[in-house]
Motif scaffolding. Structure first.
Motif, PDB file in Angstrom:
ATOM      1  N   LEU A 263       0.826  -1.211   0.000  1.00  0.00           N
ATOM      2  CA  LEU A 263       0.000   0.000   0.000  1.00  0.00           C
ATOM      3  C   LEU A 263       0.854   1.253   0.000  1.00  0.00           C
ATOM      4  N   MET A 264       1.982   1.226   0.721  1.00  0.00           N
ATOM      5  CA  MET A 264       2.853   2.397   0.746  1.00  0.00           C
ATOM      6  C   MET A 264       3.508   2.648  -0.615  1.00  0.00           C
ATOM      7  N   LYS A 265       3.659   1.580  -1.395  1.00  0.00           N
ATOM      8  CA  LYS A 265       4.236   1.734  -2.735  1.00  0.00           C
ATOM      9  C   LYS A 265       3.197   2.263  -3.726  1.00  0.00           C
TER      10      LYS A 265
ATOM     11  N   ASN B 213      -7.259  -2.499  -2.801  1.00  0.00           N
ATOM     12  CA  ASN B 213      -7.367  -3.905  -2.431  1.00  0.00           C
ATOM     13  C   ASN B 213      -6.468  -4.246  -1.246  1.00  0.00           C
ATOM     14  N   GLN B 214      -5.310  -3.570  -1.165  1.00  0.00           N
ATOM     15  CA  GLN B 214      -4.395  -3.817  -0.046  1.00  0.00           C
ATOM     16  C   GLN B 214      -5.005  -3.366   1.283  1.00  0.00           C
ATOM     17  N   VAL B 215      -5.814  -2.322   1.232  1.00  0.00           N
ATOM     18  CA  VAL B 215      -6.479  -1.841   2.450  1.00  0.00           C
ATOM     19  C   VAL B 215      -7.364  -2.941   3.027  1.00  0.00           C
TER      20      VAL B 215
ATOM     21  N   VAL C  67       2.773   9.720  -8.156  1.00  0.00           N
ATOM     22  CA  VAL C  67       4.006   9.269  -8.795  1.00  0.00           C
ATOM     23  C   VAL C  67       5.139  10.237  -8.538  1.00  0.00           C
ATOM     24  N   ALA C  68       4.803  11.530  -8.537  1.00  0.00           N
ATOM     25  CA  ALA C  68       5.832  12.554  -8.350  1.00  0.00           C
ATOM     26  C   ALA C  68       6.368  12.592  -6.938  1.00  0.00           C
ATOM     27  N   THR C  69       5.609  12.067  -5.959  1.00  0.00           N
ATOM     28  CA  THR C  69       6.063  12.133  -4.578  1.00  0.00           C
ATOM     29  C   THR C  69       6.545  10.798  -4.047  1.00  0.00           C
ATOM     30  N   ALA C  70       6.459   9.751  -4.876  1.00  0.00           N
ATOM     31  CA  ALA C  70       6.844   8.400  -4.429  1.00  0.00           C
ATOM     32  C   ALA C  70       8.352   8.267  -4.338  1.00  0.00           C
TER      33      ALA C  70
ATOM     34  N   GLY D 177      -3.327  11.686  -0.371  1.00  0.00           N
ATOM     35  CA  GLY D 177      -2.667  10.788   0.572  1.00  0.00           C
ATOM     36  C   GLY D 177      -2.886  11.170   2.016  1.00  0.00           C
ATOM     37  N   LEU D 178      -2.690  12.443   2.336  1.00  0.00           N
ATOM     38  CA  LEU D 178      -2.867  12.892   3.713  1.00  0.00           C
ATOM     39  C   LEU D 178      -4.326  12.768   4.129  1.00  0.00           C
ATOM     40  N   GLY D 179      -5.236  13.118   3.245  1.00  0.00           N
ATOM     41  CA  GLY D 179      -6.659  13.025   3.558  1.00  0.00           C
ATOM     42  C   GLY D 179      -7.082  11.597   3.849  1.00  0.00           C
ATOM     43  N   GLU D 180      -6.544  10.645   3.072  1.00  0.00           N
ATOM     44  CA  GLU D 180      -6.876   9.238   3.298  1.00  0.00           C
ATOM     45  C   GLU D 180      -6.385   8.771   4.663  1.00  0.00           C
ATOM     46  N   PHE D 181      -5.164   9.149   5.014  1.00  0.00           N
ATOM     47  CA  PHE D 181      -4.626   8.705   6.302  1.00  0.00           C
ATOM     48  C   PHE D 181      -5.370   9.365   7.468  1.00  0.00           C
ATOM     49  N   CYS D 182      -5.857  10.577   7.243  1.00  0.00           N
ATOM     50  CA  CYS D 182      -6.650  11.246   8.270  1.00  0.00           C
ATOM     51  C   CYS D 182      -7.998  10.552   8.462  1.00  0.00           C
TER      52      CYS D 182
END
Length: 246
Positions: A22-24, A30-32, A243-246, A143-148
């Protein structure tokens, strides 16, 4: 109304593999579900027990009401008043180019092991609520919104899978965006989840026509001020920017 489905043993190795995947690729939903399935333990059973003790829960189970039927009916949602929960949810789904059925597809076989129709209905209901909670809490699909949202969800459900995703995601983003308040935003989401009403037990079908602002006040949903302040992180972790922040 006890369930015949037994609480699974936690599989930490499977959860770790799914977390790394998921981090990749944070869009690999599906990983969630793999993480949630591996770490759920008895948390879902405890939620279900609480749910069926409520009048709303009893009504939903007895009448076999599926939240998905409401959320996927875009024609009905479009007829609701501007600013209502249903219209805001529809606008969110259109803007993000996603569908309520998308979570069903992403969950793969995560719900195939249930032996109790009532328990399965509640489990699926919690799945369908995810994007609805994005709308209610004000957290985006970046990304941040999902983790929140996941941190908020952990407070609400006590499901260890949510905690694992929120923690690993928060630390991962905080390393990439040092000094941007990532950890503070995720921690605030966790606190807001503890302060809010219990969202899994709400009568969402009958709340769709209610103004979103009224629902937030009624359920004590606090403004995500620290998430809003971290707008640069949000902008750079949008699905089309990952992709730009990975």
């Amino acid at each position: 109304m006890e369930t015949k489905t037994k609480a699974p043993r936690r599989d930490y190795f499977a959860a770790w593999k799914a977390l790394r995947a998921l981090m990749k690729d944070r869009e690999d939903t599906n990983q969630v579900f793999k993480i949630m399935q591996a770490l759920t333990g008895d948390s879902l059973h405890k939620q279900y027990a609480r749910f069926i003790e409520t009048d709303i829960g009893t009504n939903i189970i007895e009448k076999k009401i599926d939240l998905l039927d409401t959320l996927k009916n875009r024609e009905a949602l479009a007829k609701l008043p501007e600013g209502s929960l249903g219209r805001e949810y529809l606008n969110f789904m259109i803007t993000e180019n996603i569908t309520a059925e998308g979570l069903v597809d992403a969950s793969d076989d995560s719900f195939s092991h249930f032996q109790d129709e009532n328990f399965e209905r509640y489990a699926m209901r919690t799945r369908e609520m995810h994007d609805l909670w994005h709308v209610i809490t004000g957290y985006g699909r970046d990304g941040l919104g999902e983790f929140c949202v996941v941190a908020f969800s952990y407070s609400q459900t006590k499901s260890l899978g949510f905690a694992a995703i929120a923690l690993m995601g928060a630390f991962d983003l905080s390393k990439k965006f040092k000094g941007h308040g990532v950890l503070g935003a995720v921690m605030q989401a966790f606190k807001h989840g503890r302060q809010a009403a219990w969202l899994p037990g709400q009568d969402w079908e009958n709340l769709m026509a209610v103004p979103l602002s009224e629902i937030r006040q009624m359920m004590n949903i606090q403004d995500p001020t620290k998430y809003i302040a971290a707008s640069e992180v949000s902008a750079q972790t949008r699905p089309d920017s990952i992709v730009a922040t990975a």
